[in-house]
Design a protein around this motif. Structure first.
Motif, PDB file in Angstrom:
ATOM      1  N   LYS A   6       0.858  -1.186   0.000  1.00 20.68           N
ATOM      2  CA  LYS A   6       0.000   0.000   0.000  1.00 20.68           C
ATOM      3  C   LYS A   6       0.888   1.229   0.000  1.00 20.68           C
ATOM      4  N   ASP A   9       3.986   2.190   2.691  1.00 18.19           N
ATOM      5  CA  ASP A   9       4.756   1.042   3.185  1.00 18.19           C
ATOM      6  C   ASP A   9       6.238   1.221   2.872  1.00 18.19           C
ATOM      7  N   CYS A  74       9.779  -5.646   7.322  1.00 19.18           N
ATOM      8  CA  CYS A  74       9.111  -5.810   8.610  1.00 19.18           C
ATOM      9  C   CYS A  74       9.618  -4.748   9.585  1.00 19.18           C
ATOM     10  N   HIS A  85      -1.225 -13.597   5.841  1.00 22.63           N
ATOM     11  CA  HIS A  85      -2.467 -12.950   6.264  1.00 22.63           C
ATOM     12  C   HIS A  85      -3.058 -13.728   7.422  1.00 22.63           C
ATOM     13  N   LYS A  86      -3.463 -13.002   8.474  1.00 20.58           N
ATOM     14  CA  LYS A  86      -4.094 -13.615   9.633  1.00 20.58           C
ATOM     15  C   LYS A  86      -5.195 -12.680  10.116  1.00 20.58           C
ATOM     16  N   ASP A  87      -6.407 -13.167  10.162  1.00 24.71           N
ATOM     17  CA  ASP A  87      -7.570 -12.385  10.598  1.00 24.71           C
ATOM     18  C   ASP A  87      -7.732 -11.094   9.804  1.00 24.71           C
ATOM     19  N   GLY A  88      -7.464 -11.127   8.508  1.00 27.01           N
ATOM     20  CA  GLY A  88      -7.642  -9.964   7.645  1.00 27.01           C
ATOM     21  C   GLY A  88      -6.516  -8.942   7.739  1.00 27.01           C
ATOM     22  N   LYS A  89      -5.439  -9.255   8.450  1.00 23.13           N
ATOM     23  CA  LYS A  89      -4.317  -8.328   8.581  1.00 23.13           C
ATOM     24  C   LYS A  89      -3.065  -8.955   7.979  1.00 23.13           C
ATOM     25  N   ARG A  90      -2.140  -8.096   7.550  1.00 19.64           N
ATOM     26  CA  ARG A  90      -0.878  -8.576   6.991  1.00 19.64           C
ATOM     27  C   ARG A  90       0.100  -8.865   8.132  1.00 19.64           C
ATOM     28  N   VAL A  91       0.779 -10.011   8.056  1.00 15.62           N
ATOM     29  CA  VAL A  91       1.727 -10.386   9.094  1.00 15.62           C
ATOM     30  C   VAL A  91       3.052 -10.818   8.474  1.00 15.62           C
ATOM     31  N   GLU A  98       2.518  -7.722  12.996  1.00 16.43           N
ATOM     32  CA  GLU A  98       1.493  -7.206  12.096  1.00 16.43           C
ATOM     33  C   GLU A  98       1.968  -5.918  11.431  1.00 16.43           C
ATOM     34  N   PHE A  99       1.503  -5.693  10.203  1.00 15.72           N
ATOM     35  CA  PHE A  99       1.830  -4.465   9.471  1.00 15.72           C
ATOM     36  C   PHE A  99       0.686  -3.491   9.580  1.00 15.72           C
TER      37      PHE A  99
END
Length: 99
Positions: A6, A9, A74, A85-91, A98-99
């Motif tokens: 995005k 970033d 990171c 991706h975990k729970d709709g978030k970038r990891v 998390e990002f």
């Protein structure tokens, strides 16, 4: 096309003439699958003066590059990593931040 980066970033260029350069993503073009990174892929551009008294000349501008040539950095482990991706978030795939 869905993009993994995005605007805003921090990324690292993985291939090409700007390999190894880290910078902030200025613009994202999902239709072309390209990104513009600050300080990477710098090209010279000839500019004409548009108004009376305005200066023309040769300027250096960042050019677009394919998104596949960059990797997210990171914020926790400070390495260029692949994104999960975990729970709709970038990891981060290495440390789980998390990002």
């Amino acid at each position: 096309m869905k993009m993994f980066v995005k605007s805003g970033d921090t990324v690292e260029v993985r291939s090409g003439k700007s390999k190894g350069v880290r910078g902030e993503v200025i613009a994202v073009s999902p239709k072309e699958n390209k990104v513009i990174v600050k300080g990477a892929q710098v090209v010279t551009k000839h500019v004409k003066p548009h108004r009376m008294g305005e200066q023309g000349g040769i300027v250096e501008v960042e050019s677009a590059m394919y998104a596949s040539k960059v990797q997210l950095v990171c914020p926790k482990c400070d390495k260029a990593v692949r994104v999960g991706h975990k729970d709709g978030k970038r990891v981060c795939r290495k440390c789980g931040a998390e990002f």
